[in-house]
Design an enzyme around this catalytic site. Structure first.
Site, PDB file in Angstrom:
ATOM      1  CG  ASP A  68       9.154  17.522 152.495  1.00  0.00           C
ATOM      2  OD1 ASP A  68       9.201  16.291 152.308  1.00  0.00           O
ATOM      3  OD2 ASP A  68       9.863  18.339 151.859  1.00  0.00           O
ATOM      4  CE  LYS A  89      13.078  17.635 151.526  1.00  0.00           C
ATOM      5  NZ  LYS A  89      12.933  18.664 150.475  1.00  0.00           N
TER       6      LYS A  89
END
Length: 925
Positions: A781, A785
């Site tokens: 994750d 980003k």
């Protein structure tokens, strides 16, 4: 009001003694010494019926109708003695008010009573009331003509229906002598019409004069009925057959021009013989200078009222209809259209020309000459003040300083085609435009709009689609030599077009109006094919494709604050984030409407298995129950088509609250279709680089918006801060931060003697982790980003170019389930305790960070240690922190800090993007 009756003599079937005084249409009126309401015709006219039938049409005045009850018969050779009476002068001016009631207003006996009550409550000193035929009667009369000339025997039964409609109405309204007199007159008129229709049946053709004469009977009957009802209530009232008063000359364009001087004389003469405080006049019908019956064509009753208002110099003309007034746009197309309080004559004229249901443009001409206001009111809603059409006062002009004051409304015309004549040989050649429009005139086509560039290289114009084929052929023929020689390059036809007109006083000379109009069209993804704006300052006209017309109308209407900024929304993924967003939308909807003019309508909610669709908007207070009860099988294409193709909301946004790469793969096509996209889904921006670049290029080239603030920092303004730095010319050197709220919580709480597995379990229990904590601990994750920020900063990297420090112990990466993983995680607590103790011994803390190094053009996700006085060591809870090191912020990085996990903050970030979209689409900031 004098009545016009047809007296038919089809020799030898009708005896001469039965005929009323006649004016033969085949010969000049013979002098009889009789005082006639009709002047002597200026020349002989041919009979309107075929010669073989030898029928004569006569007109019986209202005074003569009253005398018929005394069974006095006269032939054209009778020479009665003149009766000298004292003539009454016709008063003019403010004492008069004029009303007009359409067919719907007098559609049945109860409605006629309502009209009578309105008239009697009007406290004007004198009133003239123009009435149309009862509802559907004019159509029934035209149908009689069509049936008769088609030799369809059923015209007899159709005429019986006309008789029964008026007979039953009279029985409801009248009694005694009034009823007997009306029924007697009605029966006589019906018998005359039977004879006339029989003659038409035999001839197989009806002249325009006979058609006009037949269809005008509906007005005669409704005027007599209304007059009798008012008289029954003790009010001084006469009825007028306007064929005795209104004189008009037909033109070549299926219209008529009133003869005001002659009509004025006839009105004064009629009033001198029929003085009354209340006059009920027939609408729609009139006479030619030769006393031949005719009609005022389209919207004729409105025209009758306007002419009468001008002749009387009335205080006001009130047009009674079944709507509350003039709308800012067609309410069938724009649900938020509003009633306009006032319109100038020119504004009403422009809106009428472009198809708005106001008045016919010619209706305004007579009253405008004398500054007589027209008021449009609803007979079924007397509390509504209506719309006043008048000359604007000086104070109104001075007060009009807002854009919405200049743009009063919008109107459209459909079923048009653009014709474009183009070629270098046109420039500077006198007579080219004349030749073009001469050819158009020769085929009888109506030019709706003309647009020509100043270079004279091309001329384009709009015509009705049904006429464009003939126009194109005529132009090809006229310019065949120029086309063959290359002086003209083409005669192009663009079909399926519509016109959108913005109308307003002094609009064109007001800075910002045109820009606002075209900006609204661009943001609704509407392509404009042609533009026309005259120097009259009353309208701006654009041509768009027909399928875009309603969307264009709603977009510009919404932009000028005539309705709230309305956005159709589709929510994809009603899970934790999606359902939280729906709750926030529900709680804030009323405030957004009232205070910010933003109307967010959720037209669809879809999950992976079922979806809920609504035409007007889902009730967000019970969407879960509705999804269970009314939901259907999920189909993403059908879902998107429903939300985007709703047909009445110009702007569409799809909010993807999933983490699904399949849904993300549709973004490009949605944006191409003019659908805005807002999402916290990282898959599109962190996927293959070429797809990301393609998506961003499309976004830059169009007015369709793609917002994804929540992909990086939930509700934190990280992407927008980065863009602000880049757009203002700053150079990014390094971005470093704690991007995971979950991992921030874990390492903020992994202190002292606490075990790593204990803290992970606590985070899972609090809902800070994914259902499987390995999704957070793997670092994927954060990696997504980092790649998003790297690409936003200009680095062309693939996701695989970002190395990741995976925190999941390697033996547990293949655990069958989250439960198994959590059960075995304590086996590795000692390794984590050692790392923690090592960091603490150095006066440092453990932090899981993402880094974008612009100088070295690389990125990384790794576990690092920081001194306890570092900003990254000062966090608590699920806070995220991102430090931007730039040329401006080299010594002291720009810090963005705040909660980085949780459904509320993530949904809030999405909601913020939705409001940013609304602002871009025209909502006030």
């Amino acid at each position: 009001m004098a009545s016009l009756s047809a007296s038919i003599s089809c020799r030898p079937s009708l005896p001469a003694a039965a005929a009323a005084p006649r004016v033969s249409l085949g010969e000049a009126e013979k002098p009889t010494g009789r005082r006639s309401h009709f002047p002597t015709p200026r020349r002989s006219l041919p009979s309107p019926l075929p010669r073989a039938t030898a029928c004569r049409v006569g007109f019986v005045t209202s005074q003569r109708r009253r005398d018929l009850s005394k069974t006095i018969h006269a032939s054209v050779t009778d020479v009665p003695v003149d009766i000298v009476t004292e003539e009454v002068q016709l008063p003019k001016g403010e004492t008069w008010s004029v009303h007009k009631f359409g067919g719907t207003c007098v559609g049945n006996s109860q409605r006629i009573k309502n009209v009578a009550n309105i008239i009697m409550k009007d406290d004007s000193e004198q009133k003239l009331v123009v009435v149309s035929a009862m509802s559907k009667v004019t159509d029934m009369m035209y149908d009689l003509i069509d049936k008769a000339q088609s030799r369809d025997d059923t015209y007899v039964f159709a005429l019986d229906n006309v008789l029964e409609k008026h007979r039953s109405t009279a029985l409801d309204l009248l009694e005694g002598n009034n009823l007997a007199n009306f029924l007697s007159q009605l029966d006589g008129d019906i018998n005359n019409l039977k004879a006339m229709l029989r003659a038409i049946y035999i001839a197989g053709h009806a002249t325009e004069s006979f058609t006009d004469f037949v269809v005008g009977h509906g007005e005669l009957w409704s005027a007599q009925l209304l007059s009798s009802v008012i008289k029954k209530n003790g009010v001084d009232c006469n009825w007028m057959d306007t064929r005795e008063v209104l004189i008009v000359s037909p033109t070549n364009s299926n219209q008529v021009d009133p003869d005001f001087p002659e009509s004025q004389q006839r009105l004064e003469k009629w009033y001198s013989q029929n003085p009354s405080k209340t006059i009920i006049a027939t609408g729609f019908i009139a006479s030619t200078p030769y006393n031949i019956p005719t009609t005022l064509k389209r919207d004729g009753s409105d025209f009758s009222a306007a002419i009468m208002g001008a002749l009387l110099r009335a205080r006001q003309v009130t047009i009674w209809t079944d709507v509350d007034g003039v709308y800012s746009a067609d309410p069938r197309k724009v649900g938020e259209a509003v009633i306009l309080k006032t319109l100038s004559y020119q504004e009403a004229w422009e809106m009428s020309y472009f198809g708005a249901n106001v008045l016919h443009p010619r209706t305004i001409i007579p009253v405008m000459r004398y500054d007589i206001p027209i008021v449009i009111r609803n007979i079924f809603n007397l509390s509504a003040p209506g719309t006043k059409i008048c000359r604007p006062s000086v104070s109104e002009e001075e007060d009009s300083h807002k854009l919405e004051s200049y743009v009063k409304g919008f109107a459209t015309i459909d079923n048009l085609a653009l014709v474009n004549v183009e070629g270098t040989g046109m420039a500077g050649v006198p007579g080219t435009a004349s030749a073009i429009f001469g050819a158009v005139k020769d085929v009888g086509a109506n030019v709706i709009m003309i647009s020509q560039a100043s270079s004279e290289h091309s001329v384009c114009f709009a015509v009705p689609e049904k006429e464009v084929e003939a126009v194109a052929e005529a132009l090809q023929s006229r310019f065949r030599q120029a086309l063959d020689a290359g002086r003209l390059s083409k005669v192009q036809v663009i079909s399926n077009c519509s016109i959108l007109a913005a109308v307003g006083q002094k609009m064109a000379s007001t800075p910002g109006v045109s820009a606002t109009l075209f900006n609204a069209l661009a943001k609704a993804n509407i392509n404009v094919r042609a533009i026309a704006q005259g120097c009259s300052e009353y309208n701006i006209t654009v041509v768009v494709m027909r399928e875009d017309c309603i969307r264009a109308l709603r977009a510009v209407h919404s932009r000028f604050y005539l309705s709230r900024t309305t956005i159709a929304m589709g929510i994809i993924g009603p899970g934790l984030i999606g359902s939280t967003l729906l709750g926030q939308l529900r709680d804030q909807a009323a405030v957004l409407k009232e205070e910010f003019n933003i109307d967010l309508r959720v037209l669809g909610i879809t999950g992976s298995r079922s979806m809920l669709l609504s035409e007007a908007g889902i009730d967000l207070s019970k969407w879960k129950e509705l999804l269970k009860e009314e939901g259907e099988v999920a189909n993403l294409e059908k879902f998107v088509q429903h939300v985007h193709g709703n047909g009445y909301i110009p702007n569409t946004v799809l909010v993807d609250c999933t983490a699904d790469s399949v849904v993300a793969s549709h973004y490009y096509n949605w944006l191409r279709r003019g659908i805005h996209v807002i999402t916290p889904n990282k898959k599109a921006n962190s996927g293959p680089l070429d797809q990301y670049l393609k998506l961003r290029a499309l976004q830059r080239q169009s007015y369709t918006h793609y917002f994804y603030e929540a992909t990086v920092g939930a509700g934190l303004p990280i992407v927008s801060t980065l863009r602000g730095l880049l757009e203002t010319g700053d150079k990014i050197l390094r971005i470093e931060g704690i991007f995971s709220g979950t991992l921030s919580y874990i390492f903020n709480n992994f202190v002292g003697k606490r075990s790593f597995s204990e803290v992970v379990a606590e985070a899972k229990q609090a809902g800070f982790t994914e259902p499987d904590p390995r999704d957070d601990l793997s670092g994927t994750d954060v990696q997504r980003k980092v790649i998003i920020l790297a690409r936003e900063s200009g680095l062309r990297l693939e996701l695989s170019d970002i190395p990741v420090d995976n925190l999941v112990p390697e033996p547990l990466r293949t655990s069958a389930s989250a439960e198994e993983f959590m059960e075995k995680l304590p086996q590795f607590d000692q390794e984590w305790t050692n790392k923690l103790q090592e960091a603490e011994a150095a006066g440092e803390v453990l932090r899981y960070v993402g880094v974008v190094d612009l100088l070295n053009k690389r990125g990384a996700v790794e576990l690092r240690t920081y001194k306890k006085d570092h900003a990254f060591a000062q966090l608590s809870g699920t806070d995220n922190i991102i430090a931007f090191t730039t040329t401006r912020y080299r010594e002291q990085p720009l810090i963005v800090r705040g909660p980085g996990a949780g459904a509320q903050v993530t949904a809030g970030g999405i909601f913020s993007d939705i409001l940013r979209l609304a602002s871009y689409l025209g909502a006030p900031s």
